[in-house]
Design an enzyme around this catalytic site. Sequence first.
Site, PDB file in Angstrom:
ATOM      1  N   GLN A   3       0.891  -0.959  -0.345  1.00  0.00           N
ATOM      2  CA  GLN A   3      -0.265  -0.054  -0.124  1.00  0.00           C
ATOM      3  C   GLN A   3       0.572   1.301  -0.018  1.00  0.00           C
ATOM      4  OE1 GLN A   3      -3.642   0.512   2.675  1.00  0.00           O
ATOM      5  NE2 GLN A   3      -3.143  -2.035   3.252  1.00  0.00           N
TER       6      GLN A   3
HETATM    7  P1  GTP Z   1      -0.666  -6.259   0.538  1.00  0.00           P
HETATM    8  O1  GTP Z   1       0.072  -6.983   1.497  1.00  0.00           O
HETATM    9  O2  GTP Z   1      -1.639  -5.047   0.678  1.00  0.00           O
HETATM   10  O3  GTP Z   1       0.790  -5.290  -0.226  1.00  0.00           O
HETATM   11  O4  GTP Z   1      -1.215  -7.217  -1.064  1.00  0.00           O
HETATM   12  P2  GTP Z   1      -0.410  -8.448  -1.340  1.00  0.00           P
HETATM   13  O5  GTP Z   1       0.272  -8.469  -2.604  1.00  0.00           O
HETATM   14  O6  GTP Z   1       0.321  -9.698  -0.411  1.00  0.00           O
HETATM   15  O7  GTP Z   1      -1.431  -9.203  -2.131  1.00  0.00           O
HETATM   16  P3  GTP Z   1      -2.345 -10.759  -1.546  1.00  0.00           P
HETATM   17  O8  GTP Z   1      -1.495 -11.856  -0.972  1.00  0.00           O
HETATM   18  O9  GTP Z   1      -2.816 -10.273  -0.064  1.00  0.00           O
HETATM   19  O10 GTP Z   1      -3.409 -10.796  -2.379  1.00  0.00           O
HETATM   20  C1  GTP Z   1      -4.316  -9.995  -3.178  1.00  0.00           C
HETATM   21  C2  GTP Z   1      -5.403 -10.487  -3.196  1.00  0.00           C
HETATM   22  O11 GTP Z   1      -5.202 -11.274  -4.304  1.00  0.00           O
HETATM   23  C3  GTP Z   1      -6.058 -11.955  -2.899  1.00  0.00           C
HETATM   24  O12 GTP Z   1      -7.728 -11.782  -2.286  1.00  0.00           O
HETATM   25  C4  GTP Z   1      -5.904 -13.260  -2.938  1.00  0.00           C
HETATM   26  O13 GTP Z   1      -6.358 -14.555  -3.028  1.00  0.00           O
HETATM   27  C5  GTP Z   1      -5.685 -12.574  -4.505  1.00  0.00           C
HETATM   28  N1  GTP Z   1      -4.846 -13.395  -5.459  1.00  0.00           N
HETATM   29  C6  GTP Z   1      -3.436 -13.216  -4.973  1.00  0.00           C
HETATM   30  N2  GTP Z   1      -2.788 -14.066  -5.910  1.00  0.00           N
HETATM   31  C7  GTP Z   1      -3.550 -14.643  -6.758  1.00  0.00           C
HETATM   32  C8  GTP Z   1      -3.036 -15.330  -8.306  1.00  0.00           C
HETATM   33  O14 GTP Z   1      -2.333 -15.446  -8.618  1.00  0.00           O
HETATM   34  N3  GTP Z   1      -4.517 -15.197  -9.263  1.00  0.00           N
HETATM   35  C9  GTP Z   1      -5.850 -14.752  -9.004  1.00  0.00           C
HETATM   36  N4  GTP Z   1      -6.919 -15.281  -9.247  1.00  0.00           N
HETATM   37  N5  GTP Z   1      -6.447 -14.036  -7.793  1.00  0.00           N
HETATM   38  C10 GTP Z   1      -4.658 -13.140  -6.713  1.00  0.00           C
END
Ligand code: GTP
Length: 171
Positions: A62
């Site tokens: 974020q």
């Molecule tokens: P921050 O902690 O806010 O920086 O986000 P992050 O990069 O850690 O993302 P996070 O792992 O929380 O995933 C964000 C959303 O994307 C979640 O709803 C996951 O289920 C979804 N997501 C993650 N990887 C994939 C993927 O390969 N395919 C799909 N369709 N959704 C995904």
Amino acid sequence: GLKKKEVNVLCLGLDNSGKTTIINQLKPSNAQAQDIVPTIGFSIEKFKTSSLSFTVFDMSGQGRYRNLWEHYYKEGQAIIFVIDSSDKLRMVVAKEELDTLLNHPDIKHRRIPILFFANKMDLRDALSSVKVSQLLCLENIKDKPWHICASNAVQGEGLQEGVDWLQDQIR
Ligand code: GTP
Ligand code: MG
């Protein structure tokens, strides 16, 4: 048995790109979280491969937390940079953050390996890893080993290939 070599990895990339989902999949199944929520600040996670023991700094992507990233650059021995391949609107923001990272004094002159995941490849409008690589101008990275893998973190696809590459860079 032999003690595995300890490696600090920084997991970076925009919010919602899938960083925490990827790291969660790399952990042993009995340590995996069931629900993934947006990361607040950062979280320290651990996973092992055949020869290495990784400590991951899973940073929040974020905007309001991105200024935390640089405080961990000195300690990082490898970087995992995650891109949401379907988020075309923010590809330019991802590139800006990558360029800021690459130009940081604690990163710029180090031969630190960078593993890119072109994540969310399962989504219908996802760009290919080749296209993501072009948009981020990865060919311009000449002084660091890098590699890009298409991944689907929800199903765990593409992650092993990336981690195998990272392990080879560190040995
Ligand atoms: P921050 O902690 O806010 O920086 O986000 P992050 O990069 O850690 O993302 P996070 O792992 O929380 O995933 C964000 C959303 O994307 C979640 O709803 C996951 O289920 C979804 N997501 C993650 N990887 C994939 C993927 O390969 N395919 C799909 N369709 N959704 C995904
Ligand atoms: Mg997260």
